[in-house]
Design an enzyme around this catalytic site. Structure first.
Site, PDB file in Angstrom:
ATOM      1  N   HIS A 281      46.063 -14.148  61.528  1.00 29.37           N
ATOM      2  CA  HIS A 281      45.234 -14.375  60.343  1.00 29.37           C
ATOM      3  C   HIS A 281      45.739 -15.569  59.534  1.00 29.37           C
ATOM      4  O   HIS A 281      44.949 -16.235  58.856  1.00 29.37           O
ATOM      5  CB  HIS A 281      45.209 -13.123  59.460  1.00 29.37           C
ATOM      6  CG  HIS A 281      44.305 -12.054  59.970  1.00 29.37           C
ATOM      7  ND1 HIS A 281      44.771 -10.927  60.630  1.00 29.37           N
ATOM      8  CD2 HIS A 281      42.953 -11.931  59.946  1.00 29.37           C
ATOM      9  CE1 HIS A 281      43.742 -10.168  60.971  1.00 29.37           C
ATOM     10  NE2 HIS A 281      42.627 -10.748  60.568  1.00 29.37           N
ATOM     11  N   GLY A 282      47.028 -15.840  59.581  1.00 32.20           N
ATOM     12  CA  GLY A 282      47.572 -16.985  58.852  1.00 32.20           C
ATOM     13  C   GLY A 282      49.053 -16.817  58.586  1.00 32.20           C
ATOM     14  O   GLY A 282      49.554 -15.694  58.474  1.00 32.20           O
TER      15      GLY A 282
END
Length: 401
Positions: A333-334
């Site tokens: 997701h990051g």
């Protein structure tokens, strides 16, 4: 001049659906008439919609997409040719690393405030999952041969290109070369239209109300009230529902348009908030992603841990596997602390859930009825909502801004 031509993000604007309907009418009519596909026409439609989404003001993403597809196509072709005669693990792992490399760079560069225009594009994660899947299935011997153009069509299937669902190559390839019977296709058309209309309800009505009208006010109130306030609780519920209706609406659009084209793309959501434990939740939420991570990451990691006998206890090995899996999902997701915490939260929740299930087996006299089931659903719902509160990033704003 080209930067001034607007592009359309898939399913973000009702106009996009008008274009889809106009483009698919000849395809629908021909399949109902002849019970055959029009491969050349589908290719033209795909190119048109790729231009609509990745051309004009998004032309840099379009260039990135072209370079990416060339990269993955060459990589898979080389590995498939190599795998026919050899089976060295080093080459396999190198191929996986090279397949993941573009996605890894798009996630890593923003951390250092470094941006390269010709690497990232909308949907790169889902195309990467498809590419890695094909390489793994060649390694496993499930796939022995393939057609390069089938693989490119699989990557660029425009209804699902931006955010999934993540289809399986063998299933897609089978449908690519076999059109449904007229009666089956008529049922698929009805189902597709139904799913698109439900998607409109989810994304453009409920999702719009929650995301555009309600959430900004709920977020402001939550930040003013603090972590333990009732305002934060309202924000948690609001954001969780928004996340579901927005993403489930998109997924319904993608599956519905696929149905109009005669493809049975797998569904991505199945009443996730009715889950009675966290494992069941992941069987119902973003199903194509969770099953992809289960099949291609968790099961292989578990096999490695058991084979190498790194842990005497299978329970410990399983828990390590869960943390490895959800940490990877968090990083996907990051590279941000709250995404990593989100992954740790879910890994911990699943480990606790497994412990509870083992405890229940030892105490078979404990009550198990509709009331305990309802309580389990309520508890699971709040655990999931708490994880989405972390995922939303509001804690970052609360503590570090």
């Amino acid at each position: 001049m080209i930067d001034q031509i607007p592009s359309l993000i898939p399913y973000a604007n009702p106009i996009y659906f008008a274009y889809v309907l106009i483009a698919l009418i000849p395809l629908i009519a021909y399949m109902l008439w002849k019970e055959k596909r029009l491969p050349w026409y589908q290719s033209i439609v795909t190119l048109v919609f790729l231009y609509i989404s990745f051309g004009g003001s998004s032309w840099k993403q379009g260039v990135a997409l072209i370079l990416y597809v060339v990269w993955q196509t060459v990589l898979v072709a080389l590995y498939q040719k190599y795998r026919q005669k050899h089976n060295q693990s080093g080459v396999f792992y190198a191929s996986i690393i090279l397949a993941i490399l573009p996605l890894f760079l798009t996630k890593l560069f923003p951390v250092f405030d470094f941006h390269i225009s010709f690497i990232g594009f909308l949907g790169i994660s889902y195309l990467t999952f498809k590419s890695v899947q094909v390489i793994i299935e060649f390694r496993d011997g499930v796939l022995k041969t393939y057609k390069i153009w089938d693989y490119i069509r699989f990557l660029l299937f425009f209804p699902t290109i931006s955010s999934g669902p993540i289809d399986r190559f063998r299933r897609f390839q089978k449908e690519l070369h076999n059109a449904p019977l007229r009666s089956d296709y008529a049922d698929l058309l009805k189902l597709g239209v139904h799913r698109i209309f439900i998607g409109f309800l989810y994304k453009f009505i409920i999702g719009y109300y929650l995301g555009t009208l309600a959430l900004p006010h709920l977020e402001k109130a939550a930040l003013d009230g603090g972590l333990l306030s009732w305002q934060m609780l309202l924000y948690m519920y609001g954001y969780s529902l928004f996340l579901f209706f927005d993403f489930a609406g998109y997924s319904l659009f993608a599956v519905g348009v696929s149905n109009l084209m005669g493809y049975k793309t797998p569904m991505n959501f199945n009443k996730p908030f009715a889950s009675w434990n966290i494992k069941e939740f992941w069987n119902r939420w973003h199903i194509s992603l969770s099953t992809w991570f289960r099949d291609y990451v968790y099961m292989r990691l578990m096999f490695l841990l058991v084979k190498k006998k790194l842990f005497k206890s299978r329970v410990v090995a399983s828990n390590i596997g869960y943390f490895g899996l959800f940490l990877l999902m968090g990083f996907w997701h990051g590279f941000t602390w709250f995404y990593i915490l989100y992954g740790v939260f879910h890994a911990t929740a699943i480990c606790v859930n497994d412990w509870w299930l083992r405890l229940k087996k030892k105490h078979k006299n404990w009550p198990s009825n509709k009331w305990t089931h309802a309580l389990a659903v309520v508890v699971t719902f709040h655990v999931v909502c708490a994880s989405f509160l972390i995922f939303s990033g509001i804690l970052d704003k609360l503590f570090f801004n």
